[in-house]
Enzyme design. Structure first.
Site, short mmCIF file in Angstrom:
data_model
loop_
_atom_site.label_atom_id
_atom_site.label_comp_id
_atom_site.label_asym_id
_atom_site.label_seq_id
_atom_site.Cartn_x
_atom_site.Cartn_y
_atom_site.Cartn_z
CE LYS A 23 -5.28 -3.85 -21.43
NZ LYS A 23 -6.40 -4.03 -22.34
CG ASN A 24 -6.02 -0.64 -23.84
OD1 ASN A 24 -5.78 -1.85 -23.94
ND2 ASN A 24 -7.03 -0.17 -23.12
NE ARG A 93 -15.12 -7.12 -27.46
CZ ARG A 93 -16.05 -7.59 -28.27
NH1 ARG A 93 -16.51 -8.80 -28.11
NH2 ARG A 93 -16.54 -6.84 -29.22
CB CYS A 117 -17.13 -8.92 -24.16
SG CYS A 117 -16.08 -7.90 -23.15
NE ARG A 122 -15.38 -4.22 -25.32
CZ ARG A 122 -14.14 -4.41 -24.92
NH1 ARG A 122 -13.86 -5.35 -24.07
NH2 ARG A 122 -13.17 -3.65 -25.35
N PRO A 123 -20.23 -4.84 -29.81
CG PRO A 123 -21.92 -3.57 -30.80
CD PRO A 123 -21.28 -3.87 -29.48
CG ASP A 125 -22.04 -2.04 -35.12
OD1 ASP A 125 -21.27 -2.15 -34.14
OD2 ASP A 125 -23.01 -1.26 -35.11
CG ASP A 307 -10.66 1.07 -19.44
OD1 ASP A 307 -11.68 0.37 -19.53
OD2 ASP A 307 -9.85 1.21 -20.37
NE ARG A 399 -7.65 -10.09 -21.06
CZ ARG A 399 -8.69 -10.23 -21.85
NH1 ARG A 399 -9.76 -10.84 -21.41
NH2 ARG A 399 -8.67 -9.75 -23.07
N1 EPU Z 1 -19.23 0.05 -30.19
C1 EPU Z 1 -20.22 -0.36 -31.06
N2 EPU Z 1 -19.84 -0.87 -32.28
C2 EPU Z 1 -18.54 -0.99 -32.64
C3 EPU Z 1 -17.53 -0.56 -31.75
C4 EPU Z 1 -17.90 -0.04 -30.52
O1 EPU Z 1 -21.41 -0.27 -30.76
O2 EPU Z 1 -18.26 -1.47 -33.74
C5 EPU Z 1 -19.61 0.62 -28.88
C6 EPU Z 1 -19.16 -0.25 -27.73
O3 EPU Z 1 -20.06 -1.31 -27.47
C7 EPU Z 1 -19.07 0.73 -26.59
C8 EPU Z 1 -18.59 2.02 -27.30
O4 EPU Z 1 -18.90 1.82 -28.69
O5 EPU Z 1 -20.33 0.96 -26.06
C9 EPU Z 1 -17.14 2.35 -27.15
O6 EPU Z 1 -16.32 1.22 -27.31
P1 EPU Z 1 -14.90 1.30 -28.01
O7 EPU Z 1 -15.01 0.68 -29.35
O8 EPU Z 1 -14.33 2.66 -27.91
O9 EPU Z 1 -14.06 0.31 -27.09
P2 EPU Z 1 -12.93 -0.65 -27.59
O10 EPU Z 1 -12.18 -0.02 -28.68
O11 EPU Z 1 -13.48 -2.02 -27.81
C10 EPU Z 1 -11.08 0.28 -25.98
C11 EPU Z 1 -10.18 -0.28 -24.92
C12 EPU Z 1 -11.00 -0.65 -23.69
C13 EPU Z 1 -11.70 0.62 -23.20
C14 EPU Z 1 -12.55 1.22 -24.32
C15 EPU Z 1 -13.19 2.54 -23.96
C16 EPU Z 1 -8.40 -1.30 -26.22
C17 EPU Z 1 -7.73 -2.54 -26.68
N3 EPU Z 1 -9.50 -1.46 -25.46
O12 EPU Z 1 -12.02 -0.75 -26.30
O13 EPU Z 1 -10.09 -1.10 -22.70
O14 EPU Z 1 -12.53 0.31 -22.10
O15 EPU Z 1 -11.73 1.44 -25.49
O16 EPU Z 1 -12.24 3.48 -23.65
O17 EPU Z 1 -7.95 -0.20 -26.51
C18 EPU Z 1 -9.35 -2.40 -20.86
O18 EPU Z 1 -8.19 -2.06 -21.12
O19 EPU Z 1 -9.66 -3.00 -19.79
C19 EPU Z 1 -10.42 -2.11 -21.82
C20 EPU Z 1 -11.60 -2.74 -21.80
#
Ligand code: EPU
Length: 422
Positions: A23-24, A93, A117, A122-123, A125, A307, A399
């Site tokens: 999926k991801n 998201r 969320c 999950r910001p 920024d 995950d 999902r």
């Molecule tokens: N973060 C920030 N600011 C940002 C972006 C991230 O503070 O702008 C923080 C997040 O709050 C978190 C950390 O950085 O604490 C890492 O988050 P990341 O951005 O890597 O997560 P993501 O890209 O939103 C993807 C997967 C998630 C998976 C995470 C971690 C996708 C679509 N989603 O999310 O998958 O848990 O990486 O590996 O690729 C799932 O499939 O159930 C799922 C939640």
């Protein structure tokens, strides 16, 4: 209409389960088709709710798609809109991935700022800062990120944390940005590597994929391609744990990329579970009668994936002794613990750590999925619990798990979907 799963547990499972495409990896791949107008064939895209949601957004933007026998065809030739509707974006998201794709392709975008969320704050920024550093003007208007720019210019971007989707957004935007975009502290997850390889196939010039620093030399144009999605490592991990839950289980998991699962597989070994290769990428799960407690600390790849921690928590309720799981990525990822405790588990959460006392006999009860992985972990708990477990909010599970009921029934699980009029 309320959907729920009713599971009668403790039935030994036997047979093969095949892992679907990730999926991801599919979600950014679908967005990346916006970067070059034309027809794409994406093989092994899983038919799950998040993918359908992403495709609805693509259709709104003007793309045409169709699931053929073994691939998803997307035609982005007639894309003529640049704004993502809130009703669709708010469901997922990952819709933030449209930011990088639309800005890269059209130098303009309107993408709703993702709201709250279940698993944490999950910001976004890092995404906003990175895209701004490329020269885009980003304003927040009525909850939408409005991006306008005439020209982007490559620069060095240092991520505060190796965020998966922020790295993906910057890679997509960087490919069509003049000059060199350098992403430091980039994410190294297999899904990021997959997107990098897809972009390269489309003609992008990228170096350092899967490393800390990614270098991208902007191109004027990319081209459409055909590609196969990598196996879903989280789904694979889910079924490997499933295979280990009952001593009598004899489960073979197919289409597993072992390299993507190095850390979780090492953890399984510590617990007393080994994988016997029966065919290429197919593994029989073998477990010792008494399994060991362990410590897990979640971290970005190649660390232990956040995950997968809920599944390991279920497994560790069956280990003899005290286990610890420390969650370092998302602050709300232990909500499932309270549901597991209702089933008889003995888990305490202290700050970022779940302390699991085992072995405990799990007893079927009504429980509620709080997010996708938490929900799937409750399915596993139900399958190793006495009597009947009813799982509510199963839309969250759907999902990300393709044909979950069929796959589980295929190895002999007693699981039914009930749709109640309400
Ligand atoms: N973060 C920030 N600011 C940002 C972006 C991230 O503070 O702008 C923080 C997040 O709050 C978190 C950390 O950085 O604490 C890492 O988050 P990341 O951005 O890597 O997560 P993501 O890209 O939103 C993807 C997967 C998630 C998976 C995470 C971690 C996708 C679509 N989603 O999310 O998958 O848990 O990486 O590996 O690729 C799932 O499939 O159930 C799922 C939640």
């Amino acid at each position: 209409m309320e959907r729920k799963y009713v599971i009668r547990g403790k039935k030994p499972l036997k047979g093969e389960i095949e892992v679907s495409g990730a999926k991801n990896a599919s979600l950014p791949a679908i967005c990346a088709t916006l970067l070059a107008p034309g027809v794409y064939k994406l093989k092994k895209v899983p038919k799950v709710r998040d993918v359908f949601c992403m495709l609805k957004i693509m259709k709104y933007l003007g793309a045409i798609y169709e699931f053929k026998k073994d691939y998803l065809k997307i035609d982005t030739t007639k894309v003529n809109k640049f704004s993502v509707p809130y009703e669709l974006a708010s469901q997922m998201r990952a819709s933030i991935l449209f930011l990088g794709a639309l800005v890269g392709a059209f130098k303009k975008a309107e993408v709703p700022l993702p709201g709250g969320c279940a698993i944490g704050k999950r910001p976004v920024d890092f995404h906003i800062k990175g895209i701004s550093q490329l020269g885009a003007n980003i304003n927040l208007e009525r909850g939408n990120l409005i991006v306008k720019t005439k020209k982007l210019k490559g620069t060095e971007i240092i991520l505060d944390f190796p965020s998966v989707t922020a790295t993906e957004n910057l890679m997509m935007a960087g490919c069509l940005t003049e000059g060199e975009t350098v992403i430091k502290n980039a994410a190294k997850e297999p899904e990021v590597v997959f997107l990098g390889n897809m972009l390269k196939k489309m003609g992008a010039e990228i170096k350092g994929i899967g490393e800390d620093t990614i270098y991208i030399k902007g191109k004027k144009k990319l081209k459409p391609i055909n590609i196969e999605i990598i196996p879903d490592r989280i789904e694979a991990g889910t079924y490997l744990v499933l295979g280990a839950l009952l001593e009598e289980n004899e489960v073979i998991v197919k289409n597993v990329n072992k390299i993507h699962l190095k850390t979780p597989i090492l953890k399984l070994q510590e617990i007393g579970i080994t994988l016997e290769e029966v065919d290429k990428n197919a593994f029989r799960v073998k477990r010792k009668k008494i399994i060991n407690p362990i410590k897990i600390i979640t971290a970005p790849y190649p660390g232990f994936p956040t995950d997968l921690q809920p599944f390991f928590a279920v497994l560790l309720t069956q280990a003899k002794g005290v286990s610890f799981i420390t969650e370092n990525l998302f602050e709300n990822r232990f909500l499932y613990v309270f549901e597991l405790n209702r089933m008889g588990a003995e888990i305490k959460v202290e700050d970022r750590t779940a302390i699991i006392k085992g072995p405990t006999l799990l007893m079927g009860s009504p429980v509620k999925a709080t997010d996708l992985r938490a929900g799937a972990a409750l399915v596993l708990a139900g399958l190793c619990a006495e009597n009947t477990t009813t799982i509510y909010n199963v839309e969250l599970i759907e999902r990300g798990y393709e044909n979950l009921i069929e796959k589980l029934s295929g190895v002999g699980a007693d699981i039914k979907v009930i749709e109640d009029e309400s």
